[in-house]
Design a protein around this motif. Structure first.
Motif, short mmCIF file in Angstrom:
data_model
loop_
_atom_site.label_atom_id
_atom_site.label_comp_id
_atom_site.label_asym_id
_atom_site.label_seq_id
_atom_site.Cartn_x
_atom_site.Cartn_y
_atom_site.Cartn_z
N GLU A 716 30.95 25.82 50.77
CA GLU A 716 32.22 26.29 50.22
C GLU A 716 33.40 25.49 50.78
N TYR A 717 33.29 25.09 52.06
CA TYR A 717 34.36 24.31 52.66
C TYR A 717 34.43 22.93 52.02
N ASN A 718 33.28 22.32 51.80
CA ASN A 718 33.24 20.98 51.19
C ASN A 718 33.87 21.00 49.79
N GLU A 719 33.72 22.13 49.11
CA GLU A 719 34.28 22.26 47.76
C GLU A 719 35.81 22.24 47.77
N LEU A 720 36.40 22.55 48.91
CA LEU A 720 37.86 22.54 49.02
C LEU A 720 38.44 21.16 48.71
N SER A 721 37.70 20.13 49.05
CA SER A 721 38.20 18.78 48.80
C SER A 721 37.60 18.15 47.55
N THR A 722 36.42 18.61 47.14
CA THR A 722 35.76 17.99 45.98
C THR A 722 36.15 18.64 44.65
N ASN A 723 36.50 19.94 44.68
CA ASN A 723 36.87 20.63 43.44
C ASN A 723 37.85 21.74 43.77
N HIS A 724 39.11 21.34 43.99
CA HIS A 724 40.09 22.31 44.48
C HIS A 724 40.38 23.42 43.45
N GLU A 725 40.28 23.11 42.13
CA GLU A 725 40.51 24.14 41.12
C GLU A 725 39.44 25.22 41.21
N LYS A 726 38.18 24.82 41.33
CA LYS A 726 37.08 25.76 41.44
C LYS A 726 37.22 26.61 42.71
N ALA A 727 37.58 25.96 43.80
CA ALA A 727 37.74 26.68 45.06
C ALA A 727 38.85 27.71 44.96
N TYR A 728 39.94 27.35 44.30
CA TYR A 728 41.07 28.27 44.14
C TYR A 728 40.66 29.46 43.26
N LEU A 729 39.98 29.18 42.15
CA LEU A 729 39.60 30.24 41.22
C LEU A 729 38.53 31.16 41.79
N LYS A 730 37.66 30.64 42.67
CA LYS A 730 36.67 31.48 43.32
C LYS A 730 37.32 32.45 44.31
N THR A 731 38.54 32.13 44.72
CA THR A 731 39.23 32.94 45.72
C THR A 731 40.09 34.02 45.09
N ILE A 732 40.80 33.70 44.01
CA ILE A 732 41.77 34.64 43.45
C ILE A 732 41.13 35.54 42.38
N THR A 733 41.99 36.32 41.70
CA THR A 733 41.60 37.27 40.67
C THR A 733 40.67 36.65 39.63
N LYS A 734 39.56 37.33 39.34
CA LYS A 734 38.66 36.81 38.31
C LYS A 734 39.05 37.38 36.94
N LYS A 735 38.25 37.06 35.92
CA LYS A 735 38.65 37.31 34.54
C LYS A 735 38.97 38.77 34.24
N HIS A 736 38.07 39.68 34.57
CA HIS A 736 38.28 41.07 34.17
C HIS A 736 39.57 41.62 34.75
N GLU A 737 39.74 41.45 36.06
CA GLU A 737 40.94 41.97 36.71
C GLU A 737 42.19 41.28 36.18
N ALA A 738 42.06 39.98 35.87
CA ALA A 738 43.20 39.26 35.32
C ALA A 738 43.59 39.82 33.95
N LEU A 739 42.62 40.13 33.11
CA LEU A 739 42.90 40.67 31.79
C LEU A 739 43.49 42.07 31.88
N VAL A 740 43.03 42.86 32.83
CA VAL A 740 43.62 44.19 33.05
C VAL A 740 45.08 44.04 33.43
N ASN A 741 45.35 43.20 34.41
CA ASN A 741 46.71 43.02 34.89
C ASN A 741 47.62 42.45 33.81
N LEU A 742 47.12 41.42 33.11
CA LEU A 742 47.89 40.78 32.06
C LEU A 742 48.28 41.79 30.98
N SER A 743 47.35 42.63 30.59
CA SER A 743 47.60 43.60 29.52
C SER A 743 48.58 44.69 29.96
N VAL A 744 48.41 45.17 31.19
CA VAL A 744 49.28 46.25 31.67
C VAL A 744 50.71 45.78 31.80
N ILE A 745 50.93 44.63 32.42
CA ILE A 745 52.32 44.23 32.64
C ILE A 745 52.98 43.72 31.37
#
Length: 829
Positions: A716-745
């Protein structure tokens, strides 16, 4: 009243404006149903009394059924006018109130009564109230204003009796019924549902030193079987005093129906659509929600196409649902920059938390006997790297260091939060530097966890510095995400929900219990309470409840409301006024002339907000001065109102020394009323209507993080430099929670077509006092000038914090929809 022979009976003509329970009722043929209510009215004299010294009551009169009802464009949507006439002579005097009885329909909404009195003029009654067949005769007063000791003798008992009915004296127990108009207090004991599942049990908030909280309106439902302290959740509409659900307020209808539709129809379809692909693959995948849309099955499209919320907010494009693009996405990848990270602290959705750094290193207010030494581990050396020749001491002295500090708010909850499935986070401190161009540059971020050997050992902290290459660059980006998650959660749970919605409800309740509709302060404040209790009831049922949409999509999960309770312990009413808030946070100082000077000149929230605050203060000062010389302490209704706000509505904080103990001066009253209006209007607008423009781009404003920073040497650490977008998305809100939040606000950020904005009233005849109407018109004119000034500032290219995204949430007016502007009078969504 009448000239000529006093024994002669004169005819007084009147017009009653009503709405049906559903102004859009349709019959089976698709035509608008005929609205034909049956009611009777008895006029009450304002200057002639009976043997008990009460205003004389006239004969019961029914509407003229021979004259057709009129539905004129000038009346507004759904309103119908009915003619009625009364026979009065000189001995009756001048009508000043009336009784009305509903004889036929279960309920109707009484908008106004207008009387044309021969040789006297027009008398207006602004009612805006639901009248039920089940109710006794309802009383309404003309649009005059009286302090308790100036009330005409004819009205004194009627005034007192009406307040008693609103307090529900004699009806303190039992479940509240829909037709009741009783205002009473209760604790937040209806958020959980322990009878359904142990995992849905929640602590009672309020009436407790462990979980202090403002009071809500009492509903009186049965207690749960498993927890005798908890109330069963509402299975349908939550009871609120009926007049708190204003007739056909579209923002209220949209919120209620929208949230229910999301939970029942829309989100299950979204969940099914992403079941096999729950993760965002890259940043383009996120942007695709706005550009390409979310693919759904045909049956799903058919289902949600019939859902009103979709029609209002989202776009159906073939077999895809597209979301409105948030404003911040228009600036491409600028959300990733340090400049935008700092700018949003001054001009984003949550610009009221940043503070000037006044001591170094930053310290903690957590109890050292419980949490040990929580002093920040950020060193001068950490900061000096990006300060150039400027020393930390000099930067502090010159007011150029600032801090966004969530350490104390989150650290006590991190063991619980990080023990939940799929959530991992830090408590954060961020130190920023004020550059010569007025923008903020982050210098260091401190990430803290509870100590592995126990809380009393202090925190386990690491300091992250800006970096622009390799794994360190991604770690810096992730660190900013942890900060934003702290900020997102604190914003939604504390600055938005607690500090506007929840703290306002006790003021609504106390005002209706103790200030008559004839009282000038009731007339001043009531527009700023419109629909707040109703919105809060919907929130308790679907948003902040156990397993609700907020728990689903925000980091603290089941501990969300506990966190807001912890924050309430430090809530101070007097600090909610904008000038006091800015001074307390060190964002403004008073000069030798006692005038407020901003430390950051280009601080859009503060610059625009102080203009709005000043206009509110000037209006309230004029208004209060019309009715009080300085004998405020002699007003018994006002005294009871304020005493109950403190002792009951905010009873868990009643012993705090900062409360104004008594309303015994005009200046105290002015400042209290100005603060209430500010919270309900501009402050709520500032933290609510910017949610979609910034928050619906989940990359910019994630609501949760799911893992900590990976350890060196791991995949996972090596991915920080090889695929920073994937590393970022693995850390933050995933799809379901994002869709809930997007719809509510998307719902919460929307204006209704019938919204009433600051400086406006829904009826021009709200008072008969010409001096007050003139002052209110001037208030509206001042707000218009402020709106033009804000527009000019937003076009000033030298104001860097407005350049990429103009600061518009404090523009007083708005059109319908997702406009990113407008200050409604009240917390109506």
């Amino acid at each position: 009243m009448f000239k000529g022979n006093t024994s002669k009976v004169h005819q007084v003509k009147g017009t009653v404006v009503l709405m049906s329970k559903n102004a859009l009722d349709f019959n089976k043929d698709g035509a608008t149903a005929i609205f034909s209510p049956d009611f009777s009215i008895k006029l009450i004299s304002s200057n002639r009394v009976d043997g008990h010294k009460n205003g004389k009551v006239g004969k019961e009169t029914s509407r003229d059924k021979n004259q057709p009802a009129s539905s004129l464009p000038t009346l507004g949507e759904g309103k119908t006018a009915f003619n009625i006439s009364f026979k009065l002579d000189e001995s009756f005097g001048i009508p000043g109130a009336f009784y009305i009885k509903n004889l036929k329909q279960p309920e109707f909404f009484l908008v106004t009564l207008t009387l044309d009195i021969p040789d006297h003029g027009t008398i207006h009654f602004v009612c805006n109230s639901w009248v039920y067949k089940a109710q006794k005769d309802r009383i309404f007063f003309a649009n005059k204003t009286y302090l308790p000791d100036t009330t005409p003798t004819a009205f004194k008992k009627y005034r007192e009796d009406e307040l008693k009915s609103l307090r529900g004296e004699g009806k303190e127990k039992g479940k509240r019924q829909e037709h009741e108009r009783i205002y009473d207090y209760d604790v937040y004991n209806d958020l959980g549902n322990p009878d359904k599942s142990d995992d849905l049990a929640r602590p009672v908030l309020g009436d407790s030193s462990a979980y202090p909280y403002p009071r809500r309106g009492r509903t009186g439902r049965d207690k749960t079987k498993k927890d005798p302290k908890s109330e069963t959740p509402a299975s349908g509409d939550t009871y609120i005093p009926r007049d708190e659900k204003i007739g056909h307020l579209k923002s209220s209808d949209f919120l209620t129906n929208g949230i229910k539709s999301l939970a029942q129809n829309v989100l299950p379809q979204f969940q099914s659509a992403i079941a096999l692909d729950p993760e965002f693959d890259n940043f383009n995948d996120v942007r695709g929600l706005f550009k390409d849309g979310l693919p759904l099955l045909t049956d799903a499209i058919r289902t949600i196409s019939q859902t009103p919320v979709i029609k209002e907010i989202f776009q159906i494009d073939g077999e895809k649902v597209k979301f409105p693009p948030p404003h911040v996405i228009q600036n491409g990848e600028s959300w990733m920059t340090d400049e935008e990270f700092g700018r949003e602290m001054l001009a984003g959705v949550h610009p009221c938390r940043i503070q000037r750094l006044q001591e170094f290193p930053p310290t903690s207010k957590l109890d050292a006997s419980v949490y040990g030494d929580q002093t920040s581990k950020i060193t001068k050396k950490n900061l000096q790297i990006n300060l150039g020749k400027l020393t930390v001491e000099k930067a502090l002295k010159d007011n150029r260091l600032f801090i966004l500090d969530y350490h104390d708010a989150f650290l006590p909850f991190l063991r619980k939060i990080n023990g939940l499935p799929n959530t991992k986070c830090y408590a954060t401190r961020t130190i920023l530097f004020l550059k010569d161009d007025g923008t903020l540059k982050p210098l260091a971020i401190e990430l803290s966890l509870p100590h592995a050997e126990g809380d009393r050992c202090g925190a386990n902290s690491r300091v992250i510095l800006p970096a622009h290459q390799g794994a360190e660059r991604t770690i810096w980006q992730l660190s900013k995400a942890y900060v934003v998650v702290n900020d997102s959660c604190y914003h939604q749970l504390v600055s938005h929900w607690l500090n506007t919605h929840a703290i306002m409800e006790p003021f609504v309740i106390a005002t209706n219990r103790h200030l008559s509709v004839l009282h000038p302060i009731h007339k001043l404040l009531s527009p700023h309470y419109r629909d707040t209790m109703n919105v809060n009831g919907v929130a308790r049922q679907s948003l902040i409840n156990a397993g609700g949409l907020i728990e689903q999509s925000f980091l603290p999960g089941k501990y969300a409301l506990e966190m807001s309770s912890a924050a309430y312990k430090n809530w101070v009413f007097t600090d909610q006024a904008l000038p006091e808030d800015l001074v307390k946070r060190g964002m403004a100082v008073k000069d030798s002339s006692n005038l407020l000077q901003l430390v950051i000149k280009d601080y859009p929230y503060a610059v625009d907000g102080l203009k709005i605050w000043s206009a509110i203060l000037n209006w309230v000062t004029k208004y209060v001065s019309f009715y009080y010389s300085d004998r405020v302490g002699e007003d018994r209704e006002l005294e009871s109102w304020w005493k109950e706000v403190v002792k009951e509505g905010h009873g868990d904080l009643k012993d705090k020394p900062w409360w104004p103990t008594k309303l015994n001066t005009r200046q105290n009253l002015i400042h209290i009323c100005s603060t209430i209006i500010w919270i309900a209007s501009a402050q709520h607008a500032a933290v609510n209507f910017g949610q979609y423009p910034y928050g619906d781009h989940i990359l910019n404003r994630p609501t949760l993080t799911r893992r900590l920073i990976p350890d060196p040497g791991t995949k996972e650490y090596n991915e920080l430099s090889t695929n920073h977008e994937k590393a970022y998305l693995k850390t933050i809100t995933k799809k379901h929670e994002a869709l809930v939040n997007l719809s509510v606000i998307a719902i919460l950020s929307r204006h209704a077509s019938d919204e009433v904005y600051l400086g406006q009233r829904d009826n021009p005849n709200w008072t008969d006092d010409e001096k007050v109407l003139k002052a209110f018109k001037h208030f509206g004119g001042e707000l218009k000038k402020i709106e033009n000034e804000i527009l000019e500032r937003n076009n000033n290219s030298s104001l860097r914090n407005r350049v990429k995204m103009p600061y518009t949430v404090l523009l007083p007016t708005s059109e319908e929809g997702l406009t990113f502007r407008g200050i409604p009078n009240s917390i109506s969504i």
